[in-house]
Design an enzyme around this catalytic site. Structure first.
Site, PDB file in Angstrom:
ATOM      1  N   GLU A   1      37.135  75.338  -2.172  1.00  0.00           N
ATOM      2  CA  GLU A   1      36.706  74.726  -3.429  1.00  0.00           C
ATOM      3  C   GLU A   1      36.356  73.240  -3.269  1.00  0.00           C
ATOM      4  O   GLU A   1      35.330  72.797  -3.777  1.00  0.00           O
ATOM      5  CB  GLU A   1      37.860  74.895  -4.419  1.00  0.00           C
ATOM      6  CG  GLU A   1      37.565  74.541  -5.825  1.00  0.00           C
ATOM      7  CD  GLU A   1      38.749  74.875  -6.744  1.00  0.00           C
ATOM      8  OE1 GLU A   1      39.874  75.081  -6.253  1.00  0.00           O
ATOM      9  OE2 GLU A   1      38.534  74.914  -7.962  1.00  0.00           O
TER      10      GLU A   1
ATOM     11  N   ASN B   1      27.362  74.682 -26.010  1.00  0.00           N
ATOM     12  CA  ASN B   1      28.143  75.294 -24.929  1.00  0.00           C
ATOM     13  C   ASN B   1      28.224  76.783 -25.206  1.00  0.00           C
ATOM     14  O   ASN B   1      28.433  77.176 -26.356  1.00  0.00           O
ATOM     15  CB  ASN B   1      29.580  74.750 -24.900  1.00  0.00           C
ATOM     16  CG  ASN B   1      29.647  73.328 -24.405  1.00  0.00           C
ATOM     17  OD1 ASN B   1      28.653  72.760 -23.988  1.00  0.00           O
ATOM     18  ND2 ASN B   1      30.845  72.748 -24.468  1.00  0.00           N
ATOM     19  N   GLY B   2      28.132  77.593 -24.164  1.00  0.00           N
ATOM     20  CA  GLY B   2      28.215  79.047 -24.362  1.00  0.00           C
ATOM     21  C   GLY B   2      26.942  79.719 -23.895  1.00  0.00           C
ATOM     22  O   GLY B   2      26.119  79.103 -23.194  1.00  0.00           O
TER      23      GLY B   2
ATOM     24  N   GLU C   1      45.904  81.014  -2.111  1.00  0.00           N
ATOM     25  CA  GLU C   1      45.676  79.765  -2.827  1.00  0.00           C
ATOM     26  C   GLU C   1      45.247  78.652  -1.852  1.00  0.00           C
ATOM     27  O   GLU C   1      44.379  77.833  -2.175  1.00  0.00           O
ATOM     28  CB  GLU C   1      46.947  79.374  -3.600  1.00  0.00           C
ATOM     29  CG  GLU C   1      46.947  78.002  -4.236  1.00  0.00           C
ATOM     30  CD  GLU C   1      45.746  77.714  -5.152  1.00  0.00           C
ATOM     31  OE1 GLU C   1      45.047  78.652  -5.551  1.00  0.00           O
ATOM     32  OE2 GLU C   1      45.500  76.530  -5.423  1.00  0.00           O
TER      33      GLU C   1
ATOM     34  N   CYS D   1      30.417  72.721 -19.414  1.00  0.00           N
ATOM     35  CA  CYS D   1      29.597  71.873 -20.278  1.00  0.00           C
ATOM     36  C   CYS D   1      30.518  71.083 -21.220  1.00  0.00           C
ATOM     37  O   CYS D   1      31.607  71.535 -21.555  1.00  0.00           O
ATOM     38  CB  CYS D   1      28.603  72.643 -21.120  1.00  0.00           C
ATOM     39  SG  CYS D   1      27.495  73.686 -20.173  1.00  0.00           S
TER      40      CYS D   1
ATOM     41  N   LYS E   1      35.395  72.730 -14.651  1.00  0.00           N
ATOM     42  CA  LYS E   1      36.843  72.871 -14.828  1.00  0.00           C
ATOM     43  C   LYS E   1      37.231  74.142 -15.563  1.00  0.00           C
ATOM     44  O   LYS E   1      38.145  74.837 -15.171  1.00  0.00           O
ATOM     45  CB  LYS E   1      37.382  71.637 -15.562  1.00  0.00           C
ATOM     46  CG  LYS E   1      38.892  71.640 -15.784  1.00  0.00           C
ATOM     47  CD  LYS E   1      39.646  71.641 -14.473  1.00  0.00           C
ATOM     48  CE  LYS E   1      41.148  71.605 -14.646  1.00  0.00           C
ATOM     49  NZ  LYS E   1      41.841  71.934 -13.389  1.00  0.00           N
TER      50      LYS E   1
ATOM     51  N   ARG F   1      33.861  68.981 -16.849  1.00  0.00           N
ATOM     52  CA  ARG F   1      33.558  70.313 -17.369  1.00  0.00           C
ATOM     53  C   ARG F   1      32.158  70.774 -17.014  1.00  0.00           C
ATOM     54  O   ARG F   1      31.783  71.901 -17.318  1.00  0.00           O
ATOM     55  CB  ARG F   1      33.714  70.318 -18.892  1.00  0.00           C
ATOM     56  CG  ARG F   1      35.122  69.981 -19.328  1.00  0.00           C
ATOM     57  CD  ARG F   1      35.247  70.134 -20.806  1.00  0.00           C
ATOM     58  NE  ARG F   1      35.205  71.528 -21.183  1.00  0.00           N
ATOM     59  CZ  ARG F   1      36.228  72.207 -21.680  1.00  0.00           C
ATOM     60  NH1 ARG F   1      37.370  71.610 -21.842  1.00  0.00           N
ATOM     61  NH2 ARG F   1      36.107  73.468 -22.008  1.00  0.00           N
TER      62      ARG F   1
ATOM     63  N   TRP G   1      26.575  72.366 -17.339  1.00  0.00           N
ATOM     64  CA  TRP G   1      26.777  73.227 -16.170  1.00  0.00           C
ATOM     65  C   TRP G   1      25.821  74.394 -16.381  1.00  0.00           C
ATOM     66  O   TRP G   1      25.994  75.165 -17.318  1.00  0.00           O
ATOM     67  CB  TRP G   1      28.227  73.705 -16.111  1.00  0.00           C
ATOM     68  CG  TRP G   1      28.577  74.481 -14.886  1.00  0.00           C
ATOM     69  CD1 TRP G   1      29.053  73.983 -13.695  1.00  0.00           C
ATOM     70  CD2 TRP G   1      28.514  75.908 -14.722  1.00  0.00           C
ATOM     71  NE1 TRP G   1      29.270  75.007 -12.819  1.00  0.00           N
ATOM     72  CE2 TRP G   1      28.950  76.195 -13.414  1.00  0.00           C
ATOM     73  CE3 TRP G   1      28.125  76.966 -15.544  1.00  0.00           C
ATOM     74  CZ2 TRP G   1      29.012  77.494 -12.910  1.00  0.00           C
ATOM     75  CZ3 TRP G   1      28.179  78.253 -15.040  1.00  0.00           C
ATOM     76  CH2 TRP G   1      28.629  78.508 -13.739  1.00  0.00           C
TER      77      TRP G   1
ATOM     78  N   HIS H   1      44.428  94.539  12.451  1.00  0.00           N
ATOM     79  CA  HIS H   1      43.585  95.686  12.106  1.00  0.00           C
ATOM     80  C   HIS H   1      42.118  95.294  11.995  1.00  0.00           C
ATOM     81  O   HIS H   1      41.339  96.022  11.379  1.00  0.00           O
ATOM     82  CB  HIS H   1      44.074  96.316  10.792  1.00  0.00           C
ATOM     83  CG  HIS H   1      45.449  96.903  10.907  1.00  0.00           C
ATOM     84  ND1 HIS H   1      45.727  98.023  11.656  1.00  0.00           N
ATOM     85  CD2 HIS H   1      46.643  96.486  10.407  1.00  0.00           C
ATOM     86  CE1 HIS H   1      47.022  98.289  11.594  1.00  0.00           C
ATOM     87  NE2 HIS H   1      47.606  97.365  10.838  1.00  0.00           N
TER      88      HIS H   1
ATOM     89  N   LYS I   1      41.757  76.652  -2.234  1.00  0.00           N
ATOM     90  CA  LYS I   1      41.698  75.198  -2.442  1.00  0.00           C
ATOM     91  C   LYS I   1      40.797  74.558  -1.390  1.00  0.00           C
ATOM     92  O   LYS I   1      40.007  73.674  -1.698  1.00  0.00           O
ATOM     93  CB  LYS I   1      43.122  74.644  -2.363  1.00  0.00           C
ATOM     94  CG  LYS I   1      43.357  73.415  -3.141  1.00  0.00           C
ATOM     95  CD  LYS I   1      43.926  73.620  -4.532  1.00  0.00           C
ATOM     96  CE  LYS I   1      43.042  74.396  -5.444  1.00  0.00           C
ATOM     97  NZ  LYS I   1      43.683  74.870  -6.640  1.00  0.00           N
TER      98      LYS I   1
END
Ligand code: AGP
Length: 610
Positions: free
Chosen positions: A492, A100-101, A485, A2, A605, A27, A74, A508, A489
């Site tokens: 994402e 925000n929060g 990573e 946010c 973000k 954000r 968000w 395995h 990526k």
């Protein structure tokens, strides 16, 4: 997560608010809104969707007024919708808040308000705050006092900005666990949750601390504590060393591409003044530790979330290899909840690009509460984690806007290499090996530029594989975090399912998934495990699986269906360079699939909520 923007001054507020929202959209981007005062009431415009949808909605762009608040969201409480978008208001349309929060006692507050006959019009936790503040204004004519008292009833985290339509010349802002920064202009004041929204207007800023509240008017601000007996905090503005260009695309199509390209320069910045040829070591003054203290470290524990955790895994390997100190990495999000045994002789490293990730911040606080020694490896100067740690290594990657982290991750690995080198050189790492690492680090920027020069070939490979239903990323030991990573990526930014697996574990179980429709990206460093990695490739090929080899070994093209070649600098630094083609692979898969690379769906973000 946010974004908050506010303005009070002499300009028209709406263009400032919309531009600020646009800069904070990375954000959070599921809905947006703004509010301005008008003749003792509020004008609120909000919409599900992006900032441009808000700008284009009705009369938003032409609303007059010199004060206003705005938000890009968000979703946490309540789905993305017009009703759940911020700002939220009280019933009389006097108080507007952006937040925000997370309000942890939201359900309780909402029930109490409903019992009092208040009609709630959204599913959010934030709306309750607007009603609480409005109720407090029956007892006081100070907006700041009303906000303070209302917040005493709120449990949870907030960066909160409040507008009272009957006081069109002031704004009140408060912080507890979610960043708020004030921008000081000439006869105008700005508020934002991130300096990105301010640098176009001013470089003089004030970071609010947790538990602080501020009242802003065009001619200045005053800050005090949020407690029942407030104390003035007398904050003085500092000048931030960031320019508007740092937040601009500068000719690139998107920020992810820009930030990938910026990596060589970012690494040069991280190394500047920190390599010591005389003693073949690194200088990290921000650690605030002398040689005796560095020698006394019993183990090193790296903590971060998502990709920062994978960078921590690389850090742990580097510390074990170069300093021979036991080292591990752990997701900060898990660490904070498992009642960890804290070793007072250990060095804990909190890793974060944003410096605002709530899980990482909470891990730092838990460690400090138990007497642990924590340093930060943080990119955002002035951020909550940087300030909470008080000591550490700044990453110096420059602002990172794209949700997918690239240059900050590379600089994390560079920083951990310097940390490992420093720890090694106060122990048993020889001067010759130390110098080999120093020279290797110096060679990294040119190697990165060489890699990025091969982008067209990687893009062509990406176009061929982008439609795969899933991909494996295979690596072992040094290349294992690289594989993790790479898979992260790809998922994402392209939404292609990807799974990282250790080469040694493949047989395995997961080998059963290999078929001609399942490509594997195999990371093959030129190290002591080369023969074993070649063997893994053969096992995949024998089952008809397409293989993309990413390697710095001198292997023939016939080793795999596609080979991405990576320059060598020093074996310990290979993982850093082997990661970069995987950024480009993910980026070009995403482009081939028409994704919004900078703003992947469902993500934001910095993750400032649990
Ligand atoms: C990286 O591409 C991701 N966006 C994400 O995993 C990120 O690394 C993680 O959320 C941690 O963020 P931080 O570095 O800002 O703490």
């Amino acid at each position: 997560m946010c974004g908050i923007v506010g303005y009070v001054g002499h300009r028209q507020a709406v263009p400032v608010l919309l531009e600020g929202l646009h800069r904070l959209e990375y954000r959070g981007y599921d809905s947006a809104g703004l509010a301005l005062p008008y003749r003792g009431k509020l004008r609120v415009r909000k919409t599900q969707g992006r900032v441009k949808d808000l700008r284009d909605k009705g009369d938003t762009a032409t609303l007059p007024g010199n004060v206003g608040i705005a938000h890009t969201r968000w979703a946490t409480h309540g789905e993305p919708s017009d009703a759940n978008a911020h700002p939220h208001t009280d019933t009389s349309s006097r108080i507007a808040v952006v937040h925000n929060g997370i309000v942890e006692n939201a359900e309780q507050l909402r029930s109490e308000l409903t019992a009092l006959g208040v009609q709630l019009v959204s599913d959010t936790d934030t709306e309750a705050i607007a009603h609480l503040i409005a109720a407090e204004l029956d007892a006081t004519d100070s907006l700041e006092a009303a906000v303070r008292t209302a917040l005493h009833r709120v449990q949870g985290t907030y960066g909160l900005l409040v507008l009272d339509a009957r006081r069109p010349d002031e704004l009140v802002v408060a912080r507890n666990g979610s960043p708020i920064v004030l921008g000081v202009g000439d006869g105008e004041m700005f508020i934002a949750s991130d300096v990105a929204a301010l640098v176009h207007h001013t470089q003089r800023v004030v970071f609010l601390d947790d538990g602080e509240i501020a009242t802003l008017r065009a001619d200045g601000f005053r800050t005090s504590t949020l407690g029942a007996e407030p104390e003035q905090t007398d904050k003085v503005p500092t000048t931030i060393d960031m320019a508007a260009e740092d937040y601009a695309l500068g000719g690139y199509p998107d920020f992810m591409r820009k930030e990938i390209a910026e990596q060589s320069e970012a690494v040069r910045r991280a190394l500047r003044g920190r390599l010591d040829d005389r003693f073949a070591t690194a200088r990290l003054g921000g650690l605030n530790m002398d040689a005796r203290e560095l020698r006394g470290i019993s183990k090193v524990v790296f903590l971060g979330c998502g990709s920062a955790y994978y960078a921590g895994q690389l850090g742990a390997q580097l510390v074990e290899e170069l300093a021979r100190i036991p080292a591990t990495a752990e997701p900060a999000s898990e660490f904070r909840y498992r009642n960890p045994v804290v070793d007072p002789d250990a060095l804990y490293v909190a890793i974060s690009q944003s410096g605002e990730t709530l899980d990482t911040l909470a891990a730092v606080q838990e460690l400090q509460r138990k007497g642990g020694r924590v340093i930060g490896a943080v990119n955002a100067v002035g951020s909550a984690i940087a300030r909470q740690c008080g000591a550490g290594v700044f990453l110096h990657a420059g602002p990172e806007i794209s949700v997918a982290s690239t240059k900050a991750l590379t600089n994390m690995t560079v920083s951990f290499t310097m940390l490992a080198l420093l720890l090694g050189r106060v122990r048993d790492l020889s001067a010759a090996d130390g110098q080999r690492i120093v020279d290797g680090l110096r060679a990294v920027p040119d190697a990165i530029d060489q890699l990025i020069g091969d982008e067209a070939a990687i893009a062509e490979i990406a176009q061929r594989y982008a439609k795969a239903r899933s991909m494996f990323f295979i690596g072992r030991v040094r290349a294992w975090p690289v594989a993790r990573e790479g898979a992260q990526k790809l998922k994402e930014v392209s939404y292609v399912h990807a799974e990282a697996y250790q080469a040694s574990e493949l047989k395995h179980g997961p080998l059963a998934l290999i078929d001609p429709e399942m490509p594997s990206v195999v990371i093959v460093p030129d190290d002591e495990l080369l023969a074993k990695n070649i063997n893994t490739i053969e096992q995949i090929k024998a089952r008809g699986g397409p293989v993309i080899a990413v390697t710095n070994a001198d292997l023939p093209d016939s080793i795999a269906d596609d080979v991405i070649r990576v320059p060598k600098v020093a074996p310990e630094l290979d993982p850093m360079l082997l990661t970069i083609p995987l950024q480009l692979l993910a980026y070009h898969c995403a482009l081939a699939l028409g994704r919004d690379v900078d703003k992947p769906r469902n993500l934001a973000k910095s993750v400032t909520v649990e």
